[in-house]
Design an enzyme around this catalytic site. Structure first.
Site, PDB file in Angstrom:
ATOM      1  N   ARG A 120       0.814  -1.237   0.000  1.00 42.16           N
ATOM      2  CA  ARG A 120       0.000   0.000   0.000  1.00 42.16           C
ATOM      3  C   ARG A 120       0.842   1.281   0.000  1.00 42.16           C
ATOM      4  NH1 ARG A 120      -2.904  -3.148   3.575  1.00 42.16           N
ATOM      5  NH2 ARG A 120      -4.781  -4.015   2.657  1.00 42.16           N
ATOM      6  N   LYS A 142       3.126  11.923 -10.351  1.00 37.40           N
ATOM      7  CA  LYS A 142       2.318  11.034 -11.197  1.00 37.40           C
ATOM      8  C   LYS A 142       3.129   9.790 -11.538  1.00 37.40           C
ATOM      9  CE  LYS A 142      -0.264  14.390 -13.824  1.00 37.40           C
ATOM     10  NZ  LYS A 142      -0.544  14.747 -15.210  1.00 37.40           N
ATOM     11  N   GLU A 184      10.017  20.395 -23.497  1.00 39.37           N
ATOM     12  CA  GLU A 184       9.378  20.678 -22.208  1.00 39.37           C
ATOM     13  C   GLU A 184      10.036  21.894 -21.546  1.00 39.37           C
ATOM     14  OE1 GLU A 184       6.673  19.141 -21.363  1.00 39.37           O
ATOM     15  OE2 GLU A 184       6.736  17.164 -22.305  1.00 39.37           O
ATOM     16  N   LYS A 226       8.130  23.363 -11.709  1.00 36.04           N
ATOM     17  CA  LYS A 226       7.268  22.178 -11.647  1.00 36.04           C
ATOM     18  C   LYS A 226       6.800  21.945 -10.209  1.00 36.04           C
ATOM     19  CE  LYS A 226       5.599  18.027 -12.844  1.00 36.04           C
ATOM     20  NZ  LYS A 226       5.258  17.211 -13.982  1.00 36.04           N
ATOM     21  N   GLU A 236      -4.128  17.338  -9.350  1.00 30.45           N
ATOM     22  CA  GLU A 236      -4.617  17.816 -10.653  1.00 30.45           C
ATOM     23  C   GLU A 236      -6.136  17.987 -10.660  1.00 30.45           C
ATOM     24  OE1 GLU A 236      -2.581  17.132 -14.904  1.00 30.45           O
ATOM     25  OE2 GLU A 236      -3.614  15.398 -14.129  1.00 30.45           O
ATOM     26  N   ARG A 241      -2.555  22.797 -12.417  1.00 32.11           N
ATOM     27  CA  ARG A 241      -1.519  21.949 -12.986  1.00 32.11           C
ATOM     28  C   ARG A 241      -1.671  21.779 -14.504  1.00 32.11           C
ATOM     29  NH1 ARG A 241       0.757  17.134  -9.401  1.00 32.11           N
ATOM     30  NH2 ARG A 241       1.763  16.022 -11.039  1.00 32.11           N
ATOM     31  N   ASN A 245       0.538  21.875 -19.339  1.00 35.36           N
ATOM     32  CA  ASN A 245       0.220  21.175 -20.579  1.00 35.36           C
ATOM     33  C   ASN A 245       0.180  22.107 -21.784  1.00 35.36           C
ATOM     34  OD1 ASN A 245       0.116  18.527 -19.787  1.00 35.36           O
ATOM     35  ND2 ASN A 245      -1.983  18.684 -19.053  1.00 35.36           N
ATOM     36  N   HIS A 248       0.270  20.709 -25.323  1.00 37.92           N
ATOM     37  CA  HIS A 248       0.036  19.269 -25.249  1.00 37.92           C
ATOM     38  C   HIS A 248      -1.251  18.805 -25.936  1.00 37.92           C
ATOM     39  CE1 HIS A 248       3.425  19.306 -22.595  1.00 37.92           C
ATOM     40  NE2 HIS A 248       3.321  18.021 -22.315  1.00 37.92           N
ATOM     41  N   HIS A 252      -0.540  15.938 -28.260  1.00 31.72           N
ATOM     42  CA  HIS A 252      -1.045  14.570 -28.069  1.00 31.72           C
ATOM     43  C   HIS A 252      -1.800  14.095 -29.306  1.00 31.72           C
ATOM     44  CE1 HIS A 252      -0.994  15.031 -23.411  1.00 31.72           C
ATOM     45  NE2 HIS A 252       0.069  14.385 -23.824  1.00 31.72           N
ATOM     46  N   HIS A 265       6.865  12.614 -28.203  1.00 26.82           N
ATOM     47  CA  HIS A 265       6.080  13.509 -27.352  1.00 26.82           C
ATOM     48  C   HIS A 265       6.542  14.971 -27.434  1.00 26.82           C
ATOM     49  CE1 HIS A 265       3.660  14.801 -24.001  1.00 26.82           C
ATOM     50  NE2 HIS A 265       4.739  15.289 -23.414  1.00 26.82           N
TER      51      HIS A 265
HETATM   52  N1  LIG Z   1       4.901  11.020 -14.637  1.00 27.55           N
HETATM   53  C1  LIG Z   1       4.875  12.133 -15.313  1.00 27.55           C
HETATM   54  O1  LIG Z   1       4.478  13.186 -14.813  1.00 27.55           O
HETATM   55  C2  LIG Z   1       5.354  12.128 -16.729  1.00 27.55           C
HETATM   56  C3  LIG Z   1       5.533  13.342 -17.413  1.00 27.55           C
HETATM   57  C4  LIG Z   1       6.041  13.311 -18.707  1.00 27.55           C
HETATM   58  C5  LIG Z   1       6.372  12.079 -19.300  1.00 27.55           C
HETATM   59  N2  LIG Z   1       6.179  10.925 -18.612  1.00 27.55           N
HETATM   60  C6  LIG Z   1       6.534   9.626 -19.200  1.00 27.55           C
HETATM   61  O2  LIG Z   1       7.932   9.593 -19.405  1.00 27.55           O
HETATM   62  C7  LIG Z   1       8.245   8.651 -20.429  1.00 27.55           C
HETATM   63  C8  LIG Z   1       9.293   9.216 -21.342  1.00 27.55           C
HETATM   64  O3  LIG Z   1      10.459   9.442 -20.579  1.00 27.55           O
HETATM   65  P1  LIG Z   1      11.889   9.725 -21.254  1.00 27.55           P
HETATM   66  O4  LIG Z   1      11.751  10.754 -22.306  1.00 27.55           O
HETATM   67  O5  LIG Z   1      12.826   9.977 -20.135  1.00 27.55           O
HETATM   68  O6  LIG Z   1      12.217   8.381 -22.040  1.00 27.55           O
HETATM   69  P2  LIG Z   1      12.521   6.874 -21.573  1.00 27.55           P
HETATM   70  O7  LIG Z   1      12.419   6.718 -20.118  1.00 27.55           O
HETATM   71  O8  LIG Z   1      11.694   6.006 -22.434  1.00 27.55           O
HETATM   72  O9  LIG Z   1      14.051   6.712 -21.991  1.00 27.55           O
HETATM   73  C9  LIG Z   1      14.409   6.783 -23.358  1.00 27.55           C
HETATM   74  C10 LIG Z   1      15.654   5.925 -23.628  1.00 27.55           C
HETATM   75  O10 LIG Z   1      16.797   6.569 -23.089  1.00 27.55           O
HETATM   76  C11 LIG Z   1      17.611   5.628 -22.369  1.00 27.55           C
HETATM   77  N3  LIG Z   1      18.332   6.425 -21.387  1.00 27.55           N
HETATM   78  C12 LIG Z   1      17.868   6.910 -20.207  1.00 27.55           C
HETATM   79  N4  LIG Z   1      18.782   7.708 -19.635  1.00 27.55           N
HETATM   80  C13 LIG Z   1      19.859   7.716 -20.478  1.00 27.55           C
HETATM   81  C14 LIG Z   1      21.111   8.387 -20.458  1.00 27.55           C
HETATM   82  N5  LIG Z   1      21.426   9.230 -19.479  1.00 27.55           N
HETATM   83  N6  LIG Z   1      21.972   8.172 -21.472  1.00 27.55           N
HETATM   84  C15 LIG Z   1      21.632   7.343 -22.509  1.00 27.55           C
HETATM   85  N7  LIG Z   1      20.451   6.712 -22.600  1.00 27.55           N
HETATM   86  C16 LIG Z   1      19.572   6.908 -21.589  1.00 27.55           C
HETATM   87  C17 LIG Z   1      16.631   4.625 -21.844  1.00 27.55           C
HETATM   88  O11 LIG Z   1      17.247   3.395 -21.579  1.00 27.55           O
HETATM   89  C18 LIG Z   1      15.602   4.542 -22.974  1.00 27.55           C
HETATM   90  O12 LIG Z   1      16.024   3.612 -23.941  1.00 27.55           O
HETATM   91  C19 LIG Z   1       6.925   8.332 -21.117  1.00 27.55           C
HETATM   92  O13 LIG Z   1       6.501   7.050 -20.738  1.00 27.55           O
HETATM   93  C20 LIG Z   1       5.955   9.384 -20.567  1.00 27.55           C
HETATM   94  O14 LIG Z   1       4.634   8.912 -20.493  1.00 27.55           O
HETATM   95  C21 LIG Z   1       5.687  10.934 -17.347  1.00 27.55           C
HETATM   96 ZN   LIG Z   2       4.876  16.657 -21.777  1.00 28.96          ZN
END
Ligand SMILES: NC(=O)c1ccc[n+]([C@@H]2O[C@H](COP(=O)([O-])OP(=O)(O)OC[C@H]3O[C@@H](n4cnc5c(N)ncnc54)[C@H](O)[C@@H]3O)[C@@H](O)[C@H]2O)c1
Ligand SMILES: [Zn+2]
Length: 360
Positions: A120, A142, A184, A226, A236, A241, A245, A248, A252, A265
């Site tokens: 939990r 999130k 972003e 942020k 949210e 918040r 976006n 976005h 999207h 994205h």
């Molecule tokens: N929770 C939230 O508020 C929120 C907000 C925006 C996006 N997201 C989510 O985040 C995800 C995208 O995240 P992302 O853009 O970080 O991509 P990702 O986590 O998919 O990573 C992209 C690639 O980069 C590699 N990688 C990571 N760090 C590295 C580094 N320092 N050097 C080399 N390679 C590296 C990873 O292994 C992966 O193959 C999506 O799933 C999206 O939905 C969440």
């Molecule tokens: Zn975004």
């Protein structure tokens, strides 16, 4: 884990927002100091992917306690989370335990959801290794995973206790992935703070070269914004918040219309911001000059500035956006002298006009 009282070197920036439970630490080489901030007397484990574990696992000192997820979206599934639960069980991570996420947003979201639900809810520490994760996804609470029916359909609000953003991680990111984070970053300037936008314009080439002092300032300034916005609207529910976006809604829709393959994205957000700027200009909230400045900055960062398809192909996806409420389209629009705002009074015809003008 409890704070050890020894808070690393003075060069790390520590950021907090009143009423929000996360402390963000930004600096160079921060990963090697994580356990100076935390005293590991309680049970703990790490979730990473193959890439982030091999690049940064030893700096963190995570050997033997790391669960490996598949890279990217493939790791953001319920079956991966079930495997994290088994790993936590094997390593006797109990209710006072901690899960440390080491990776980009995908690892952070999946591990965050595991931490939110194991017993939990246990403590979560985020060690974001991509620019997008450092300026956005690791903060704000999130967490979640994808289902075959769609992205981020299952999740929970579970803010990290600590976020350790190590600027040195960003040196190894692929250009295309780094660019997604830059979109972003531009969003924070255009939506929250015009002084920051001007600073980005002045320092764009150094940021693109990934100068560590500049990236340190980028991450610290974005993290501060942020945290401040998330603290005002933790779950949210208050529309505050939604400001984060900007770009976005159309972004999207472009991602979805391209089958999540053509548009990444951040690329979608960049083109979406251009449309939002055009619309704000039409409503008298911005000047042509703002559009020119945004376009120049996005181009410098290698980001797209135009939708690639006609309105008829984008519109069906726009109407599915989560900011829509009972049939009224929610759109975040920038303003000349203030942070952007969520509007619900924009006729679809004006959005269409802005989309079509931007695509020309
Ligand atoms: N929770 C939230 O508020 C929120 C907000 C925006 C996006 N997201 C989510 O985040 C995800 C995208 O995240 P992302 O853009 O970080 O991509 P990702 O986590 O998919 O990573 C992209 C690639 O980069 C590699 N990688 C990571 N760090 C590295 C580094 N320092 N050097 C080399 N390679 C590296 C990873 O292994 C992966 O193959 C999506 O799933 C999206 O939905 C969440
Ligand atoms: Zn975004």
């Amino acid at each position: 884990m409890t704070p050890s009282g020894e808070f690393g070197k003075a060069r790390d920036s520590r950021l907090e927002a009143e009423g929000f439970p996360t402390t963000v630490v930004v600096g160079r080489g921060v990963l090697s100091r994580v356990f100076r901030y935390l005293s590991p007397q309680d049970s703990w484990a790490v979730a990473a992917d193959e890439m982030t574990s091999s690049l940064f696992g030893s700096s963190l000192g995570a050997a033997g306690r790391t669960f490996l997820l598949p890279q990217g979206e493939e790791g953001k599934t319920l079956s991966s989370v079930a495997k994290i639960y088994s790993f936590l069980g094997e390593h006797s991570v109990d209710r006072s335990g901690t899960l440390i996420a080491l990776g980009g947003g995908a690892v952070g979201d999946a591990a965050g959801f595991a931490a939110a639900t194991w017993l939990r809810g246990i403590r979560l520490v985020q060690c974001p290794t991509t620019l997008l994760a450092q300026v956005d996804s690791s903060m704000g609470g999130k967490t979640g995973v994808n289902l075959p029916e769609g992205k981020n359909l299952v999740g929970a609000f579970h803010p990290a206790e600590w976020v350790f953003a190590d600027i040195d991680c960003l040196a190894s990111q692929k250009d295309g992935d780094f660019r997604q984070g830059l979109a972003e970053v531009v969003k924070y300037g255009a939506g929250e703070d015009w002084n920051f936008f001007s600073w980005l314009e002045e320092n764009a080439s150094g940021i693109l070269r990934r100068s560590p002092p500049l990236l340190e300032e980028v991450v610290a300034r974005c993290a501060k914004m942020k945290l401040a916005v998330a603290a005002q609207d933790e779950r949210e529910q208050r529309g505050i918040r939604a400001r984060l976006n900007l770009g976005h809604t159309v972004g999207h829709a472009l991602e979805a219309a391209g089958g999540y393959e053509k548009w990444k994205h951040g690329d979608g957000v960049a083109a979406g911001m251009m449309v939002a700027f055009r619309l704000a200009c039409r409503l008298g909230e911005l000047d042509e000059e703002h559009i020119t400045r945004l376009e120049r900055l996005l181009k410098t960062f290698g980001l797209p500035t135009r939708p690639d398809r006609p309105w008829e192909e984008i519109a069906p996806f726009l109407l599915r956006d989560k900011k829509n409420l009972r049939g009224s389209l929610g759109l975040v629009l920038p303003r000349r002298d203030a942070p952007c705002e969520l509007r619900r009074d924009i006729p679809l015809s004006l959005l269409r006009e802005a989309c079509e003008k931007t695509a020309l």
